[in-house]
Write a protein that holds these residues in place. Structure first.
Motif: not given
Ligand SMILES: Cc1cc2nc3c(=O)[nH]c(=O)nc-3n(C[C@H](O)[C@H](O)[C@H](O)COP(=O)(O)OP(=O)(O)OC[C@H]3O[C@@H](n4cnc5c(N)ncnc54)[C@H](O)[C@@H]3O)c2cc1C
Length: 382
Positions: A224-241
């Protein structure tokens, strides 16, 4: 204001251009025709450091910065968009998600392998029933003792049948939308995971695309990356790149269309004159050249902002939107110049025509980029 590239940027552009001229351009048509996934060429590009520029040295990176990364993407996109599809998996969304969100152990374990090309990456969001609506995905990952039990199907995933390690998004709380989304590291050897290629695609046929099926797949709890429920924020973090990267590939394919149109307009004669002489063709060529240059400047600016540590998400989104639409119009313009020869494999234009559509869809469609840009302008994304 300084529009001059640094020496290291000029050097990496020349090195990648030479690599592409020798190893990619001569094979691009054949790879597309035969749906050959050029794994050896991708691995060689990795060994030459082409995926490593945005990463710190402690993970095997060259720390050259994100501007160097988009220059690589532009040159590879110019030679073969199929090959260049690997870039987001080896230097963009996949490893960036790890760099920005994973713990030290996960970074040490996976980053050096991905950015050296030794391990092939993937980034799995899209599903048969949800792609633009990321929060609507249906793949589930339910905690059971020391693992998550993953069930569901991912679709249109780059490297689906060849990846070694990747990022997968799933619902840990299927009753929620954004808040129920979590991100996981997956590896291709997990029992219950199958990758199947999608064959006979319209374009980018040398890129491996397909479905990943999870049937009671046991994903270790520590993946699991980070914590449960953080998936949307994690997806957005890399989308800029990812968005700046696909924008750069759009510049590359547009430049390839410009190159081919100019060569053709200087060769082909009608009414006893080179077809470049006719004013209507000049208008097409002027639009193509200007839009490609404007796209390049937007992409370089977004990358430069990232390298300065300044906010760049909106600039990456605008660059992606403008450059992908401009690439589409540029390829259409080039096809008008080529006339009937657009349908011939004698010139690269047919391949560019088949490939370019992906640019306006991948990493979020133009509609979605427009919505983000407008919401930012309206002050609604704060
Ligand atoms: C070759 C290839 C490689 C790909 N690689 C990957 C990958 O590695 N990983 C991955 O996760 N995905 C990948 N994709 C999927 C890609 O990201 C999606 O195609 C893209 O996000 C669009 O989704 P969709 O095609 O299902 O369109 P849909 O989501 O079905 O949308 C269809 C149309 O409706 C519009 N639309 C939808 N909702 C709205 C709205 N609210 N407002 C306005 N317009 C809307 C869209 O803009 C689009 O024009 C790949 C696709 C291809 C073709």
């Amino acid at each position: 204001m300084n529009f001059q590239l640094e020496t290291e940027h000029i050097q990496i552009r020349e090195t990648v251009r030479k690599f592409c001229l020798n190893e990619v351009t001569p094979n691009a048509e054949e790879w597309e025709k035969n749906e050959t996934f050029p794994v050896d060429t991708i691995k060689k590009a990795g060994q030459l450091g082409f995926f490593a520029s945005s990463f710190p040295e402690e993970y095997g990176g060259t720390n050259l910065g994100f501007l160097a990364n988009v220059i690589v993407a532009e040159e590879m996109g110019r030679a073969s968009l199929g090959l260049a599809c690997c870039l987001n998996m080896q230097s963009g969304t996949c490893p960036m998600t790890i760099l920005l969100n994973c713990n030290e152990e996960q970074k040490q374990k996976y980053l050096p392998g991905i950015i050296s090309g030794e391990l092939l990456g993937c980034f799995a969001v899209s599903e048969p029933n949800a792609a633009t609506d990321v929060a609507g995905i249906e793949t589930k990952a339910i905690l059971a003792d020391d693992h998550y039990l993953m069930n569901g199907t991912k679709m249109w995933i780059t490297h689906a049948s060849v990846f070694d390690v990747g990022i997968c998004f799933a619902k840990t709380d299927p009753t929620q939308r954004h808040k129920g989304l979590s991100a996981f590291i997956i590896t291709s050897d997990m029992p219950g995971l199958t990758g199947n290629p999608e064959k006979d695609k319209l374009g980018v046929r040398s890129s491996d695309t397909g479905e990943i099926v999870f049937e009671d797949c046991k994903v270790p709890k520590e993946n699991l990356i980070g914590e449960e429920g953080q998936g949307f924020k994690i997806a957005e973090s890399a989308l800029t790149y990812g968005r700046a990267n696909i924008a750069a590939r759009s510049v590359g394919i547009a430049q390839a269309a410009v190159d081919s149109a100019i060569q053709y307009a200087n060769e082909r004669e009608q009414f006893g004159k080179k077809i470049g002489f006719f004013q209507m063709n000049k208008q097409i060529i002027a639009d193509m050249v200007t839009n490609t240059e404007a796209s390049r400047l937007m992409v370089y600016r977004a990358a430069w902002l990232q390298d300065q540590g300044l906010p760049s998400a909106n600039e990456s989104t605008m660059a992606k939107f403008f450059a992908s639409e401009a690439a589409l119009q540029t390829v259409i313009g080039a096809s008008k110049i080529h006339g009937a020869y657009t349908y011939s494999s004698e010139y690269p234009i047919a391949r560019l025509y088949r490939d370019v559509m992906l640019m306006t869809a991948g990493e979020g469609t133009s509609n979605i980029q427009r919505i983000i840009i407008a919401n930012n302008a309206l002050g609604w994304n704060k």
